[in-house]
Every structure is written in structure tokens, then in C-alpha cells.
Design an enzyme around this catalytic site. Structure first.
Site, short mmCIF file in Angstrom:
data_model
loop_
_atom_site.label_atom_id
_atom_site.label_comp_id
_atom_site.label_asym_id
_atom_site.label_seq_id
_atom_site.Cartn_x
_atom_site.Cartn_y
_atom_site.Cartn_z
N THR A 226 7.74 51.10 30.78
CA THR A 226 7.15 52.30 31.36
C THR A 226 5.72 52.52 30.88
O THR A 226 5.29 52.01 29.85
CB THR A 226 7.96 53.56 30.98
OG1 THR A 226 7.78 53.81 29.58
CG2 THR A 226 9.43 53.37 31.27
N SER B 145 4.67 55.20 29.82
CA SER B 145 4.66 56.19 28.75
C SER B 145 5.15 55.62 27.43
O SER B 145 5.45 56.34 26.50
CB SER B 145 5.56 57.38 29.14
OG SER B 145 6.88 56.95 29.35
N CYS B 146 5.24 54.28 27.36
CA CYS B 146 5.83 53.67 26.17
C CYS B 146 4.88 53.71 24.98
O CYS B 146 5.27 53.41 23.87
CB CYS B 146 6.24 52.23 26.45
SG CYS B 146 4.86 51.15 26.84
N GLY B 147 3.60 54.01 25.22
CA GLY B 147 2.66 54.13 24.11
C GLY B 147 1.98 52.84 23.73
O GLY B 147 1.16 52.81 22.82
#
Length: 278
Positions: free
Chosen positions: A112, A114-116
Site C-alpha cells: 500500500t 500508506s506503508c511508510g
């Protein structure tokens, strides 16, 4: 199995006048996806097409490449305290000889936006994981769609959204031919689930890669949706809203045509403009 919609009591206020009536809401329930009996992921989804959702998710994870990779897809019994089947747990059993990847590592790398992780790591992981690299030359890739026809697809998608008409609370993903024919449509509370259902249905029918198709999504184009298109070999992704910067980077890196803000005859082409006939 769970229902696509549910009825709830609502106090409806119109012009300052309140009244009690039933309202139709889209159903939302958790789905746990297991691989060879081991828990892999949980997603909140609209019940329906659960098997397609599970295998479509595994295609986007790089686990599955052809229908022969799967031995069976089943609901898990005994999920509830009384031993009944909740239809909220799906197990995908791989065929003998199909390697089981280290899912934890794989998903931490590229699942994703948003996994950083940094963008470069995410882009590299998708490029190396896809089994259906997009063609980049005119001789290899003949998919073309007129901009005027592309602009008509959101209305065609909206007209086919039957559950949205009743609830107003669903995302949609539509698969179109370059001639504008609607090949498949899935609705879900999660736009990523709708795409997984599209890809999973094609996977189970032995249609991957979807090299001659256009994927249209009803919301924005995130990195995750661009990833799913690339992993399924879909050359064109269009969205009625904005793309993310990492989605554009992935499109440029992979050869994906990415269109955003598709509204009538207005659109922004962020990558792969050669597939759009202006």
C-alpha cells in the site's frame, strides 16, 4: 452469506420536518484471507465475489500468475463460536509445487501507499514482482482509445451501478474494451476491493493478463490501484478524481497509461499518452 445491503431505521429531516423511515445501507463486513490455511490479511468489504476478491488480492501481491496456481478456494467453517460458517474467512489453497512466498516480507515491501516506505522501494518492488510487464513499443502494444470515447466511460459505469442507486455508498471499478464495451463491473465499500474483484474474476476465467483492457475507477487513483493494474497487465487506468504522486511515478516507471480527473471531455493524462488518441 452476508447481504450486499441492509435496512436500518433512520430519522429523515426534509425542510425542517422529521419523519421515521427505513433506509437501505451498503453492507460492510470483514473478510479474512488465508493462504494455505495461514492468516494473511483482513479487509473490510461488501460481501459478494469473495473468492474473486481473495485471488485478485493475491494476484496484486505477486503470489498468483495463472489459474493453475490455485488448487481450491473455500470458505472456512467453524469460524463462529457455535461452529457455524460466517462466510467471512476465505482460504486459498495453492496447487502442489507452487511456491509459498514469505508473505510478511512481500506485503511490507509493496502493498500500500500508506506503508511508510520510500517511493523508490515501492516502485522497484512492483516492477520486479509483476508477471505481466506492460509493453512499451507501438509494435508490441496496440491498445488505443479515443479521448472522446474515454470521456464517455464514467457515465456508462455510473449507469450500470445498481447497488449505488439504492445506497449511494459504494465505489465502483469497471473493465472496458478499447471500443467502450463494459466487460465487467464490481461495486464495494473499498475501491481497492472492487478492483481486486475485477482482477480475481478475470484470473479465475483464465483471462490474465488483461492486456487489451481499460480499468476505470470511481474515485481517486492511488498507488495501490496503479499497482493492481500493473500486476494484472492492464495498460490503461482512468479515474474520475486525482492520482497520487506515487501512482504517477509508478505509471511512468512501468509504462501504464494513467488518466485522472476524467469528467466528460475533460481529463488529465499523467503518463502513457500514446494510448490516448487525441
Amino acid at each position: 452469506m452476508g447481504r450486499v445491503t441492509e435496512r436500518r431505521r433512520v430519522i429523515r429531516v426534509r425542510n425542517g420536518v422529521a419523519g421515521v423511515r427505513p433506509d437501505t445501507l451498503v453492507a460492510e463486513e470483514p473478510l479474512e484471507i488465508r493462504l494455505n490455511g495461514k492468516p494473511l490479511a483482513i479487509t473490510m468489504r461488501t460481501p459478494g465475489d469473495d473468492f474473486a476478491l481473495a485471488v485478485g488480492f493475491l494476484v496484486s501481491e505477486g503470489v498468483l500468475g495463472s489459474a493453475s496456481d490455485v488448487r481450491a478456494v473455500t470458505y472456512c467453517e467453524g469460524a463462529a463460536e457455535d461452529g457455524s460458517n460466517t462466510y467471512n474467512i476465505v482460504n486459498v489453497q495453492l496447487a502442489p509445487g507452487v511456491p509459498v512466498p514469505d508473505i510478511t516480507l512481500e506485503r511490507n515491501v509493496y502493498t500500500t501507499s500508506s506503508c511508510g516506505l520510500c517511493g523508490k522501494a515501492s516502485l522497484d518492488a512492483v516492477r520486479t514482482a509483476t508477471r505481466f510487464p506492460l509493453q512499451r513499443t507501438a509494435a508490441e502494444d496496440t491498445v488505443r482509445i479515443p479521448a472522446e470515447l474515454l470521456g464517455e466511460l464514467p457515465d456508462r459505469l455510473r449507469a450500470a451501478q445498481k447497488v449505488f442507486d439504492r445506497t449511494g455508498g459504494l465505489h465502483a471499478a469497471g473493465l472496458f474494451s478499447p471500443q467502450g464495451e463494459l466487460l465487467d463491473l464490481r461495486e464495494d465499500v473499498g475501491r481497492h476491493n472492487a478492483v481486486d474483484k475485477i482482477v480475481g474474476r478475470a484470473f479465475r476465467a483464465g483471462l490474465l493478463p488483461l492486456a487489451g483492457a481499460v480499468l476505470l475507477v470511481s474515485g481517486r487513483a492511488s498507488f495501490e490501484l496503479a499497482q493492481k493494474a500493473v500486476m494484472a497487465g492492464i495498460p490503461i487506468l482512468a479515474a474520475v478524481s486525482a492520482p497520487s504522486s506515487l501512482a504517477v511515478d509508478l505509471a511512468l516507471e512501468s509504462g501504464l497509461t494513467l488518466v485522472g480527473f476524467l469528467r466528460g471531455q475533460n481529463m488529465n493524462i499523467y503518463a502513457g499518452e500514446e494510448r490516448i488518441t487525441l
